[in-house]
Write an enzyme that holds these catalytic residues in place. Sequence first.
Site, PDB file in Angstrom:
ATOM      1  N   CYS A 184       6.576   5.258  -4.274  1.00  0.00           N
ATOM      2  CA  CYS A 184       7.202   4.693  -5.284  1.00  0.00           C
ATOM      3  C   CYS A 184       8.126   3.260  -4.833  1.00  0.00           C
ATOM      4  CB  CYS A 184       8.165   5.553  -5.794  1.00  0.00           C
ATOM      5  SG  CYS A 184       7.511   7.098  -6.124  1.00  0.00           S
ATOM      6  N   ASP A 185       8.719   3.351  -3.691  1.00  0.00           N
ATOM      7  CA  ASP A 185       9.753   2.465  -3.538  1.00  0.00           C
ATOM      8  C   ASP A 185       9.503   1.757  -2.083  1.00  0.00           C
ATOM      9  OD1 ASP A 185      11.133   3.522  -5.684  1.00  0.00           O
ATOM     10  OD2 ASP A 185      12.225   4.637  -4.658  1.00  0.00           O
ATOM     11  N   CYS A 195      10.770   8.677  -2.055  1.00  0.00           N
ATOM     12  CA  CYS A 195       9.265   8.733  -2.427  1.00  0.00           C
ATOM     13  C   CYS A 195       8.796   7.177  -1.881  1.00  0.00           C
ATOM     14  CB  CYS A 195       9.160   8.771  -3.824  1.00  0.00           C
ATOM     15  SG  CYS A 195       7.627   8.422  -4.529  1.00  0.00           S
TER      16      CYS A 195
HETATM   17  C1  LIG Z   1      13.595   8.803  -7.611  1.00  0.00           C
HETATM   18  C2  LIG Z   1      12.304   8.875  -8.038  1.00  0.00           C
HETATM   19  C3  LIG Z   1      11.388   7.656  -8.161  1.00  0.00           C
HETATM   20  C4  LIG Z   1      10.229   7.790  -8.523  1.00  0.00           C
HETATM   21  N1  LIG Z   1       9.471   6.579  -8.670  1.00  0.00           N
HETATM   22  C5  LIG Z   1       8.190   6.584  -9.017  1.00  0.00           C
HETATM   23  C6  LIG Z   1       7.625   5.318  -9.258  1.00  0.00           C
HETATM   24  O1  LIG Z   1       8.013   4.390  -9.084  1.00  0.00           O
HETATM   25  N2  LIG Z   1       6.184   5.427  -9.678  1.00  0.00           N
HETATM   26  C7  LIG Z   1       5.503   6.976  -9.882  1.00  0.00           C
HETATM   27  O2  LIG Z   1       4.468   7.000 -10.272  1.00  0.00           O
HETATM   28  N3  LIG Z   1       6.162   8.056  -9.678  1.00  0.00           N
HETATM   29  C8  LIG Z   1       7.178   8.026  -9.112  1.00  0.00           C
HETATM   30  N4  LIG Z   1       8.342   9.237  -8.959  1.00  0.00           N
HETATM   31  C9  LIG Z   1       7.301  10.264  -9.184  1.00  0.00           C
HETATM   32  C10 LIG Z   1       7.180  10.643 -10.651  1.00  0.00           C
HETATM   33  O3  LIG Z   1       8.562  10.603 -11.259  1.00  0.00           O
HETATM   34  C11 LIG Z   1       6.746  12.014 -10.792  1.00  0.00           C
HETATM   35  O4  LIG Z   1       5.299  12.111 -10.051  1.00  0.00           O
HETATM   36  C12 LIG Z   1       6.374  12.496 -12.167  1.00  0.00           C
HETATM   37  O5  LIG Z   1       7.748  12.181 -12.830  1.00  0.00           O
HETATM   38  C13 LIG Z   1       5.997  13.831 -12.470  1.00  0.00           C
HETATM   39  O6  LIG Z   1       5.806  14.050 -13.676  1.00  0.00           O
HETATM   40  P1  LIG Z   1       5.910  15.657 -14.152  1.00  0.00           P
HETATM   41  O7  LIG Z   1       5.390  15.407 -15.799  1.00  0.00           O
HETATM   42  O8  LIG Z   1       4.820  16.434 -13.507  1.00  0.00           O
HETATM   43  O9  LIG Z   1       7.189  16.295 -14.046  1.00  0.00           O
HETATM   44  P2  LIG Z   1       8.839  15.633 -14.041  1.00  0.00           P
HETATM   45  O10 LIG Z   1       9.015  14.204 -14.325  1.00  0.00           O
HETATM   46  O11 LIG Z   1       9.235  16.439 -12.740  1.00  0.00           O
HETATM   47  O12 LIG Z   1       9.395  16.283 -15.297  1.00  0.00           O
HETATM   48  C14 LIG Z   1       9.569  17.901 -15.410  1.00  0.00           C
HETATM   49  C15 LIG Z   1      10.001  18.142 -16.800  1.00  0.00           C
HETATM   50  O13 LIG Z   1       9.924  19.536 -16.849  1.00  0.00           O
HETATM   51  C16 LIG Z   1      11.151  19.923 -17.461  1.00  0.00           C
HETATM   52  N5  LIG Z   1      11.421  21.174 -17.180  1.00  0.00           N
HETATM   53  C17 LIG Z   1      11.462  21.777 -16.024  1.00  0.00           C
HETATM   54  N6  LIG Z   1      11.912  23.287 -16.299  1.00  0.00           N
HETATM   55  C18 LIG Z   1      11.645  23.522 -17.583  1.00  0.00           C
HETATM   56  C19 LIG Z   1      11.927  24.713 -18.249  1.00  0.00           C
HETATM   57  N7  LIG Z   1      12.211  26.085 -17.785  1.00  0.00           N
HETATM   58  N8  LIG Z   1      12.111  24.760 -19.666  1.00  0.00           N
HETATM   59  C20 LIG Z   1      11.675  23.572 -20.249  1.00  0.00           C
HETATM   60  N9  LIG Z   1      11.496  22.501 -19.632  1.00  0.00           N
HETATM   61  C21 LIG Z   1      11.680  22.404 -18.221  1.00  0.00           C
HETATM   62  C22 LIG Z   1      12.093  18.966 -17.011  1.00  0.00           C
HETATM   63  O14 LIG Z   1      13.415  19.032 -17.887  1.00  0.00           O
HETATM   64  C23 LIG Z   1      11.441  17.899 -16.985  1.00  0.00           C
HETATM   65  O15 LIG Z   1      11.389  17.293 -18.511  1.00  0.00           O
HETATM   66  C24 LIG Z   1       9.367   9.103  -8.574  1.00  0.00           C
HETATM   67  C25 LIG Z   1      10.350  10.218  -8.344  1.00  0.00           C
HETATM   68  C26 LIG Z   1      11.682  10.254  -7.953  1.00  0.00           C
HETATM   69  C27 LIG Z   1      12.413  11.565  -7.949  1.00  0.00           C
END
Ligand SMILES: Cc1cc2nc3c(=O)[nH]c(=O)nc-3n(C[C@H](O)[C@H](O)[C@H](O)COP(=O)(O)OP(=O)(O)OC[C@H]3O[C@@H](n4cnc5c(N)ncnc54)[C@H](O)[C@@H]3O)c2cc1C
Length: 313
Positions: free
Chosen positions: A139-140, A136
């Site tokens: 992010c980084d 990302c």
């Molecule tokens: C290494 C890394 C660094 C990052 N750094 C940043 C940063 O510095 N700043 C920033 O803004 N963004 C950052 N991001 C991006 C950010 O993490 C994502 O945009 C954000 O987490 C997305 O949020 P979300 O709630 O959509 O889903 P996610 O964080 O992807 O969470 C998905 C959730 O769904 C759950 N889930 C999936 N399938 C099921 C199921 N069948 N049953 C029940 N639960 C389920 C998972 O367990 C998880 O809890 C980074 C991402 C990565 C990978």
Amino acid sequence: MSETRKTKVLIIGSGPAGYTAAVYASRAMLEPILVQGMEPGGQLTTTTEVENWPGETEIQGPDLMVKMEAHAKAVGTEVISDLITDLDLSERPFTATGDSGTTYKADAVILATGARAKWLGLDSEEKFKGFGVSACATCDGFFYRGQEIIVIGGGNTAVEEALFLTNFASKVTLVHRRDELRAEKILIDRLMKNEKIEPLWDHVLEEVVGDEDPLGVTGVRVKHVKTGEITEIPAKGVFIAIGHAPANELVKDTLETHMGGYVVTQPDSTATSIPGVFAAGDLTDHKYRQAVTSAGMGCMAALEAEHFLAEQE
Ligand SMILES: Cc1cc2nc3c(=O)[nH]c(=O)nc-3n(C[C@H](O)[C@H](O)[C@H](O)COP(=O)(O)OP(=O)(O)OC[C@H]3O[C@@H](n4cnc5c(N)ncnc54)[C@H](O)[C@@H]3O)c2cc1C
């Protein structure tokens, strides 16, 4: 023992989208149930410093997610450690089946299952994730001011990440396994004109190399796909930019998707193609993929679920 739980709002996923939806739904007295899934806290639990969450100049990703969970619980969300394995959206109340054997019946569902960056699967990539290896740039990228960076990939994601990283890096080497890019022409033109970017054609990443103490990347070993010749390139950061996959397994056959599986929502809304089913966060977002945008969509989903339920009564 299997049991059936009834709720007005079932939130599936415990990333920023899920927990924000939970806070808003709880404060609207909807008594939501949130099912966490295999990765409690979501993607941010896999990173270290987060420097773009408003209100926190710097916070560790896992710490931020612990705070979000605590917030959701404090306002009344029931947070359950379970994985939804099946979701029947053919009639209301909707029915979700948990891996635990629990059945969840819900008047509205908020899908917040997120997405996953695609990785190459190398041991060295895994070892240095969060310590020089990232997926990302938004992010980084900031951590690599004045440094040399490697970007791996050849599609839109890679070209966009490489261009963005030139805001920070002294040099970006784009390593691609073919001799041409699969990105939009306008992006390719921009990339080719950028003096900070050097494409390296017909090469694949063999290994990320670095120091042990402190753990950190010092370069990569890349292999020419035709000659097999190995070249070492110094770099402080390696960005794997081979795309993202939305976690759409529960709904890919029932909801409309686009752009490689992202759930389609109505304009300016989190409403999906099924009334009462809302989608928020990276599951729907092929563009921004940030914690704060995911949280914003989680807020929207909860407010829209509240309106939907009020209309049904
Ligand atoms: C290494 C890394 C660094 C990052 N750094 C940043 C940063 O510095 N700043 C920033 O803004 N963004 C950052 N991001 C991006 C950010 O993490 C994502 O945009 C954000 O987490 C997305 O949020 P979300 O709630 O959509 O889903 P996610 O964080 O992807 O969470 C998905 C959730 O769904 C759950 N889930 C999936 N399938 C099921 C199921 N069948 N049953 C029940 N639960 C389920 C998972 O367990 C998880 O809890 C980074 C991402 C990565 C990978």
